[in-house]
Design a protein around this motif. Structure first.
Motif, PDB file in Angstrom:
ATOM      1  N   ASP A  10       0.826  -1.210   0.000  1.00 53.53           N
ATOM      2  CA  ASP A  10       0.000   0.000   0.000  1.00 53.53           C
ATOM      3  C   ASP A  10       0.860   1.259   0.000  1.00 53.53           C
ATOM      4  OD1 ASP A  10      -2.330  -1.334  -0.148  1.00 53.53           O
ATOM      5  OD2 ASP A  10      -2.784  -1.244   1.994  1.00 53.53           O
ATOM      6  N   CYS A  11       1.999   1.213   0.681  1.00 55.28           N
ATOM      7  CA  CYS A  11       2.911   2.375   0.699  1.00 55.28           C
ATOM      8  C   CYS A  11       3.354   2.703  -0.712  1.00 55.28           C
ATOM      9  CB  CYS A  11       4.161   2.086   1.522  1.00 55.28           C
ATOM     10  SG  CYS A  11       3.852   1.979   3.254  1.00 55.28           S
ATOM     11  N   VAL A  12       3.751   1.685  -1.450  1.00 53.62           N
ATOM     12  CA  VAL A  12       4.239   1.901  -2.818  1.00 53.62           C
ATOM     13  C   VAL A  12       3.095   2.411  -3.684  1.00 53.62           C
ATOM     14  CG1 VAL A  12       5.408   0.873  -4.791  1.00 53.62           C
ATOM     15  CG2 VAL A  12       5.836   0.000  -2.502  1.00 53.62           C
ATOM     16  N   ARG A  13       1.917   1.843  -3.495  1.00 54.36           N
ATOM     17  CA  ARG A  13       0.776   2.217  -4.323  1.00 54.36           C
ATOM     18  C   ARG A  13       0.366   3.666  -4.064  1.00 54.36           C
ATOM     19  NH1 ARG A  13      -3.876  -1.873  -3.847  1.00 54.36           N
ATOM     20  NH2 ARG A  13      -4.067  -0.844  -1.858  1.00 54.36           N
ATOM     21  N   ALA A  64      12.204   4.974  -2.345  1.00 55.30           N
ATOM     22  CA  ALA A  64      13.358   5.810  -2.005  1.00 55.30           C
ATOM     23  C   ALA A  64      13.948   6.528  -3.227  1.00 55.30           C
ATOM     24  CB  ALA A  64      14.435   4.944  -1.347  1.00 55.30           C
ATOM     25  N   ILE A  65      13.292   6.425  -4.376  1.00 59.12           N
ATOM     26  CA  ILE A  65      13.774   7.107  -5.582  1.00 59.12           C
ATOM     27  C   ILE A  65      13.109   8.492  -5.661  1.00 59.12           C
ATOM     28  CG2 ILE A  65      13.865   7.018  -8.124  1.00 59.12           C
ATOM     29  CD1 ILE A  65      15.595   4.877  -6.728  1.00 59.12           C
ATOM     30  N   PRO A  66      13.899   9.554  -5.917  1.00 59.30           N
ATOM     31  CA  PRO A  66      13.319  10.904  -5.958  1.00 59.30           C
ATOM     32  C   PRO A  66      12.197  11.014  -7.002  1.00 59.30           C
ATOM     33  CG  PRO A  66      15.729  10.997  -6.055  1.00 59.30           C
ATOM     34  CD  PRO A  66      15.347   9.557  -6.148  1.00 59.30           C
ATOM     35  N   ASP A  67      11.168  11.801  -6.654  1.00 58.02           N
ATOM     36  CA  ASP A  67      10.023  11.985  -7.555  1.00 58.02           C
ATOM     37  C   ASP A  67      10.441  12.437  -8.943  1.00 58.02           C
ATOM     38  OD1 ASP A  67       8.218  11.262  -5.685  1.00 58.02           O
ATOM     39  OD2 ASP A  67       7.489  13.278  -5.228  1.00 58.02           O
ATOM     40  N   ALA A  68      11.449  13.330  -8.998  1.00 56.34           N
ATOM     41  CA  ALA A  68      11.857  13.898 -10.289  1.00 56.34           C
ATOM     42  C   ALA A  68      12.275  12.795 -11.257  1.00 56.34           C
ATOM     43  CB  ALA A  68      13.005  14.880 -10.088  1.00 56.34           C
ATOM     44  N   ILE A  69      12.757  11.695 -10.722  1.00 54.47           N
ATOM     45  CA  ILE A  69      13.172  10.569 -11.563  1.00 54.47           C
ATOM     46  C   ILE A  69      12.037   9.552 -11.680  1.00 54.47           C
ATOM     47  CG2 ILE A  69      14.764   8.598 -11.701  1.00 54.47           C
ATOM     48  CD1 ILE A  69      16.902  10.446 -10.483  1.00 54.47           C
ATOM     49  N   LEU A  70      11.445   9.205 -10.532  1.00 53.68           N
ATOM     50  CA  LEU A  70      10.397   8.169 -10.529  1.00 53.68           C
ATOM     51  C   LEU A  70       9.211   8.573 -11.400  1.00 53.68           C
ATOM     52  CD1 LEU A  70       9.612   5.432  -9.174  1.00 53.68           C
ATOM     53  CD2 LEU A  70       8.357   6.785  -7.492  1.00 53.68           C
ATOM     54  N   LEU A  71       8.839   9.839 -11.323  1.00 55.46           N
ATOM     55  CA  LEU A  71       7.622  10.294 -12.004  1.00 55.46           C
ATOM     56  C   LEU A  71       7.925  11.034 -13.303  1.00 55.46           C
ATOM     57  CD1 LEU A  71       5.712  11.596  -8.834  1.00 55.46           C
ATOM     58  CD2 LEU A  71       5.687   9.309  -9.826  1.00 55.46           C
ATOM     59  N   LYS A  72       9.152  11.036 -13.742  1.00 57.90           N
ATOM     60  CA  LYS A  72       9.512  11.770 -14.963  1.00 57.90           C
ATOM     61  C   LYS A  72       8.811  11.162 -16.176  1.00 57.90           C
ATOM     62  CE  LYS A  72      13.363  13.055 -17.935  1.00 57.90           C
ATOM     63  NZ  LYS A  72      14.788  12.903 -18.239  1.00 57.90           N
ATOM     64  N   ASP A  77      17.706   9.855 -18.646  1.00 55.09           N
ATOM     65  CA  ASP A  77      19.066   9.871 -19.197  1.00 55.09           C
ATOM     66  C   ASP A  77      19.927   8.887 -18.390  1.00 55.09           C
ATOM     67  OD1 ASP A  77      20.059  11.102 -16.866  1.00 55.09           O
ATOM     68  OD2 ASP A  77      19.772  13.118 -17.686  1.00 55.09           O
ATOM     69  N   ALA A  78      21.187   8.749 -18.781  1.00 51.42           N
ATOM     70  CA  ALA A  78      22.032   7.708 -18.179  1.00 51.42           C
ATOM     71  C   ALA A  78      22.189   7.906 -16.670  1.00 51.42           C
ATOM     72  CB  ALA A  78      23.396   7.703 -18.865  1.00 51.42           C
ATOM     73  N   ALA A  79      22.366   9.153 -16.247  1.00 51.66           N
ATOM     74  CA  ALA A  79      22.551   9.422 -14.816  1.00 51.66           C
ATOM     75  C   ALA A  79      21.274   9.108 -14.040  1.00 51.66           C
ATOM     76  CB  ALA A  79      22.946  10.886 -14.615  1.00 51.66           C
ATOM     77  N   GLU A  80      20.136   9.486 -14.615  1.00 51.70           N
ATOM     78  CA  GLU A  80      18.852   9.202 -13.954  1.00 51.70           C
ATOM     79  C   GLU A  80      18.606   7.699 -13.901  1.00 51.70           C
ATOM     80  OE1 GLU A  80      16.496  13.244 -15.413  1.00 51.70           O
ATOM     81  OE2 GLU A  80      16.582  11.482 -16.716  1.00 51.70           O
ATOM     82  N   MET A  81      18.957   7.007 -14.965  1.00 51.56           N
ATOM     83  CA  MET A  81      18.784   5.549 -15.012  1.00 51.56           C
ATOM     84  C   MET A  81      19.632   4.876 -13.923  1.00 51.56           C
ATOM     85  SD  MET A  81      17.161   3.144 -16.531  1.00 51.56           S
ATOM     86  CE  MET A  81      16.713   3.461 -18.240  1.00 51.56           C
ATOM     87  N   ALA A  82      20.855   5.409 -13.726  1.00 54.33           N
ATOM     88  CA  ALA A  82      21.731   4.840 -12.691  1.00 54.33           C
ATOM     89  C   ALA A  82      21.082   4.971 -11.317  1.00 54.33           C
ATOM     90  CB  ALA A  82      23.093   5.529 -12.727  1.00 54.33           C
ATOM     91  N   VAL A  83      20.439   6.131 -11.083  1.00 51.56           N
ATOM     92  CA  VAL A  83      19.748   6.325  -9.794  1.00 51.56           C
ATOM     93  C   VAL A  83      18.557   5.367  -9.707  1.00 51.56           C
ATOM     94  CG1 VAL A  83      18.422   7.941  -8.386  1.00 51.56           C
ATOM     95  CG2 VAL A  83      20.473   8.730  -9.596  1.00 51.56           C
ATOM     96  N   GLU A  89      18.944  -2.288  -4.628  1.00 49.95           N
ATOM     97  CA  GLU A  89      19.681  -2.272  -3.347  1.00 49.95           C
ATOM     98  C   GLU A  89      18.873  -1.568  -2.256  1.00 49.95           C
ATOM     99  OE1 GLU A  89      21.341  -1.354  -6.235  1.00 49.95           O
ATOM    100  OE2 GLU A  89      23.452  -2.020  -6.103  1.00 49.95           O
ATOM    101  N   LYS A  90      18.198  -0.474  -2.630  1.00 49.41           N
ATOM    102  CA  LYS A  90      17.399   0.250  -1.635  1.00 49.41           C
ATOM    103  C   LYS A  90      16.274  -0.638  -1.112  1.00 49.41           C
ATOM    104  CE  LYS A  90      18.242   5.070  -2.757  1.00 49.41           C
ATOM    105  NZ  LYS A  90      19.103   5.308  -3.908  1.00 49.41           N
TER     106      LYS A  90
END
Ligand SMILES: [Fe+2]
Ligand SMILES: [Fe+2]
Length: 211
Positions: A10-13, A64-72, A77-83, A89-90
């Motif tokens: 439910d947290c993830v949802r 634990a992934i920042p919204d700017a990346i998760l919801l983009k 891009d490569a750096a965002e993909m790495a995150v 691991e998280k």
């Protein structure tokens, strides 16, 4: 364990409703594959229930992934993909914390959960992440959820492309099995349940991109 799993789901949802649909579909697709493999791999009904439940948590680390990346919208891009890839691991760290907080000792169910969270992006040829495991070094649970996850990603609507049909999605995962990425036995099990896949894919029209 079941209530804790559903609470975590439910947290993830809540964090991203579309990812929630993805998790539900991956859970259902995982069950189809596991049921199909039950006789040949000696999987019990209890194991299949547990695997399908834990499949909902495969992307728990995305909390634990920042919204700017998760919801983009659109491609990362490569750096965002790495995150984004650090969600594996998280997720394992999060699982370890929850188990420690609740004094839950290691047991087959916790190992199964860790296998699902930790190995769903591994690929048979060693090209996956985070560990680059090969072949049967990847637990069966991880190989099953990988097929369910990839199939769902292909058959989900994206901003930058139309979704594949069930038949097209099956052809694409079969191609990935032929390329040595996905387990061909798990892919064949998925293909054996095509009629049920149609209903699962129709469960929700949209999904967040899964990386
Ligand atoms: Fe993932
Ligand atoms: Fe996923």
């Amino acid at each position: 364990m079941q209530r804790a799993t559903l609470a975590a789901h439910d947290c993830v949802r809540l964090r991203d409703g579309e990812t929630g649909h993805h998790l539900e579909r991956v859970s259902r697709i995982t069950r189809l594959i596991a049921e199909e493999l039950a006789a040949s791999h000696g999987l019990t009904a209890a194991f299949i229930d547990q695997l399908s439940l834990f499949a909902r948590l495969h992307d728990i680390g995305k909390i634990a992934i920042p919204d700017a990346i998760l919801l983009k919208p659109g491609r990362l891009d490569a750096a965002e993909m790495a995150v984004m890839r650090t969600h594996v691991e998280k997720g394992l760290v999060l699982l370890a914390q929850v188990l420690a907080d609740h004094a839950i000792p290691p047991q087959p169910a916790t190992e199964l959960m860790a296998a699902v969270i930790g190995t769903h992006h591994e690929r048979l040829d060693g090209s996956g992440y985070p560990a680059g495991l090969r072949g049967e070094a990847i637990p069966l649970a991880g190989r099953i959820v990988a097929v369910a996850d990839v199939f769902d990603a292909l058959t989900s609507r994206r901003l930058y492309r139309r979704s594949a049909t069930v038949a097209e999605g099956l052809a694409l995962v079969q191609q990935q099995a032929a390329e040595g990425l996905l387990d061909p036995v798990c892919v064949a099990a998925l293909a054996a349940r095509q009629a049920e896949l149609e209903a699962i894919v129709a469960f929700s029209a949209g999904a967040a991109p899964d990386r």
